[in-house]
Design an enzyme around this catalytic site. Structure first.
Site, PDB file in Angstrom:
ATOM      1  N   ASN A 110      73.249  16.203 -27.812  1.00  0.00           N
ATOM      2  CA  ASN A 110      72.033  16.404 -27.486  1.00  0.00           C
ATOM      3  C   ASN A 110      72.140  14.807 -26.550  1.00  0.00           C
ATOM      4  O   ASN A 110      70.878  14.632 -26.046  1.00  0.00           O
ATOM      5  CB  ASN A 110      71.460  15.988 -29.292  1.00  0.00           C
ATOM      6  CG  ASN A 110      71.869  14.331 -29.752  1.00  0.00           C
ATOM      7  OD1 ASN A 110      71.760  13.541 -29.671  1.00  0.00           O
ATOM      8  ND2 ASN A 110      73.140  14.360 -30.736  1.00  0.00           N
ATOM      9  N   TYR A 134      79.006   9.655 -21.518  1.00  0.00           N
ATOM     10  CA  TYR A 134      78.724  10.528 -22.087  1.00  0.00           C
ATOM     11  C   TYR A 134      78.139  11.802 -21.870  1.00  0.00           C
ATOM     12  O   TYR A 134      78.344  12.450 -21.164  1.00  0.00           O
ATOM     13  CB  TYR A 134      78.859  10.120 -23.608  1.00  0.00           C
ATOM     14  CG  TYR A 134      79.033  10.332 -24.589  1.00  0.00           C
ATOM     15  CD1 TYR A 134      80.065  11.404 -24.943  1.00  0.00           C
ATOM     16  CD2 TYR A 134      77.987  10.939 -25.847  1.00  0.00           C
ATOM     17  CE1 TYR A 134      80.419  12.664 -26.030  1.00  0.00           C
ATOM     18  CE2 TYR A 134      78.413  12.130 -26.811  1.00  0.00           C
ATOM     19  CZ  TYR A 134      79.081  12.624 -26.753  1.00  0.00           C
ATOM     20  OH  TYR A 134      79.537  13.714 -27.948  1.00  0.00           O
ATOM     21  N   LYS A 138      78.548  15.184 -20.355  1.00  0.00           N
ATOM     22  CA  LYS A 138      78.049  16.531 -21.097  1.00  0.00           C
ATOM     23  C   LYS A 138      77.425  17.295 -19.789  1.00  0.00           C
ATOM     24  O   LYS A 138      76.436  18.656 -20.508  1.00  0.00           O
ATOM     25  CB  LYS A 138      77.077  16.148 -22.498  1.00  0.00           C
ATOM     26  CG  LYS A 138      77.928  15.935 -23.706  1.00  0.00           C
ATOM     27  CD  LYS A 138      79.401  16.335 -23.737  1.00  0.00           C
ATOM     28  CE  LYS A 138      80.051  15.960 -24.957  1.00  0.00           C
ATOM     29  NZ  LYS A 138      81.136  16.633 -24.931  1.00  0.00           N
TER      30      LYS A 138
HETATM   31  C1  15L Z   1      77.071  12.488 -30.417  1.00  0.00           C
HETATM   32  O1  15L Z   1      77.359  13.655 -29.172  1.00  0.00           O
HETATM   33  C2  15L Z   1      78.664  12.337 -30.641  1.00  0.00           C
HETATM   34  O2  15L Z   1      79.668  12.452 -30.217  1.00  0.00           O
HETATM   35  C3  15L Z   1      78.677  11.547 -32.076  1.00  0.00           C
HETATM   36  O3  15L Z   1      79.590   9.721 -31.700  1.00  0.00           O
HETATM   37  C4  15L Z   1      77.307  10.998 -32.643  1.00  0.00           C
HETATM   38  O4  15L Z   1      76.564   9.813 -32.100  1.00  0.00           O
HETATM   39  C5  15L Z   1      76.095  11.921 -32.499  1.00  0.00           C
HETATM   40  O5  15L Z   1      75.686  12.646 -30.784  1.00  0.00           O
HETATM   41  C6  15L Z   1      75.277  11.801 -33.429  1.00  0.00           C
HETATM   42  O6  15L Z   1      73.817  11.560 -31.641  1.00  0.00           O
HETATM   43  O7  15L Z   1      74.949  11.232 -34.216  1.00  0.00           O
END
Ligand code: 15L
Length: 264
Positions: A110, A134, A138
């Protein structure tokens, strides 16, 4: 029985998929830098890094599809993100193509669209609005998937995963939770959908408070069954919908704690 390579198989989602996918008719071959105890008798568990060309080539040999999960699950310096999300995905897609593997499922997040403001029924193909390095990683992962679809004809599904947890812990998770059972159902749909070319789909359960539209997942045959609402009495956190926890897809990742200046 179709065999699926799961990279990052020792991680939380990888372990859940090793449990769930055999019940959906798949044999799983796991690949991870860490050794994981098999969860089923006879499960294939390989130890290796997806950035190790030889280890990856051996891992994809003879499989029918790849589920690429191997990556950090949090914010990190840009160099780390480039290896963890971008170079790893490029390596996996190229190894798959060379081995004649025609389908890949990529663990996006997300946070690829984290700065998208709250709206009713947000489509799963919302344009990139990463909230962190991050999230940028993605976005690049999804772009690599698209490249391999358009250039080489692979079928690729990118899962914009919400919050994969054994149970919701915060009020935000009541919208964003993905259960282990639904993760298995979602990946199965992506592995079996006959018409898949390229898709981005939300990786969330059938949460009563969810505001991310399930249409793209349903079009692939994903029917989520779990609902975070069952845990509503147990969770804490801001409830005001104007709080960034709820006002943006990426919730806390959009806040000053994740300012990228120091991370580069
Ligand atoms: C993610 O993509 C992460 O890997 C995880 O650590 C959480 O932050 C999750 O999203 C989230 O949005 O709750």
């Amino acid at each position: 029985m179709n065999t699926v390579l799961v990279t990052g198989s020792a991680g939380a989602i990888g372990t859940a998929l090793r449990r769930e996918l055999p019940g959906h008719g798949f044999a799983v071959r796991g690949l991870d830098r860490r050794r994981a105890e098999p969860v089923h008798p006879g499960e294939q568990v390989l130890v290796g890094d997806v950035l190790d060309h030889g280890a990856l080539a051996a891992a994809v040999d003879g499989v029918d599809a790849v589920v690429h999960l191997a990556s950090l699950a949090d914010e990190a310096p840009l160099d780390v993100i480039l290896d963890s999300h971008v170079r790893s995905t490029a390596a996996v897609l190229e190894a798959a193509r060379r081995a004649g593997v025609s389908r890949a499922v990529l663990a996006s997040s997300n946070h690829a669209v984290g700065f998208t403001p709250r709206t009713a029924a947000l489509p799963a193909d919302a344009p990139p609005r990463p909230d962190t390095f991050y999230g940028v990683g993605k976005v690049a992962m999804e772009a690599l998937g698209r490249l391999y679809v358009d250039r080489y004809g692979l079928a690729v599904a990118c899962l914009r995963i919400g919050s994969f947890l054994d149970r919701p812990r915060t009020v935000r998770h009541l919208s964003t939770w993905l259960s282990a059972g639904d993760a298995g159902r979602l990946v199965t749909a992506c592995l079996t959908a006959p018409d898949l070319t390229f898709a981005t789909v939300w990786g969330i359960s059938a949460n009563t408070r969810g505001w991310w539209d399930h249409a793209a997942g349903r079009a692939l045959g994903y029917e989520p069954r779990d609902d975070a609402e069952a845990y509503a009495d147990e969770v804490t956190g801001p409830t005001d919908l104007t709080d960034r926890e709820h006002a943006f897809v990426g919730g806390p990742f959009t806040g000053p704690r994740f300012d990228v200046g120091d991370a580069g």
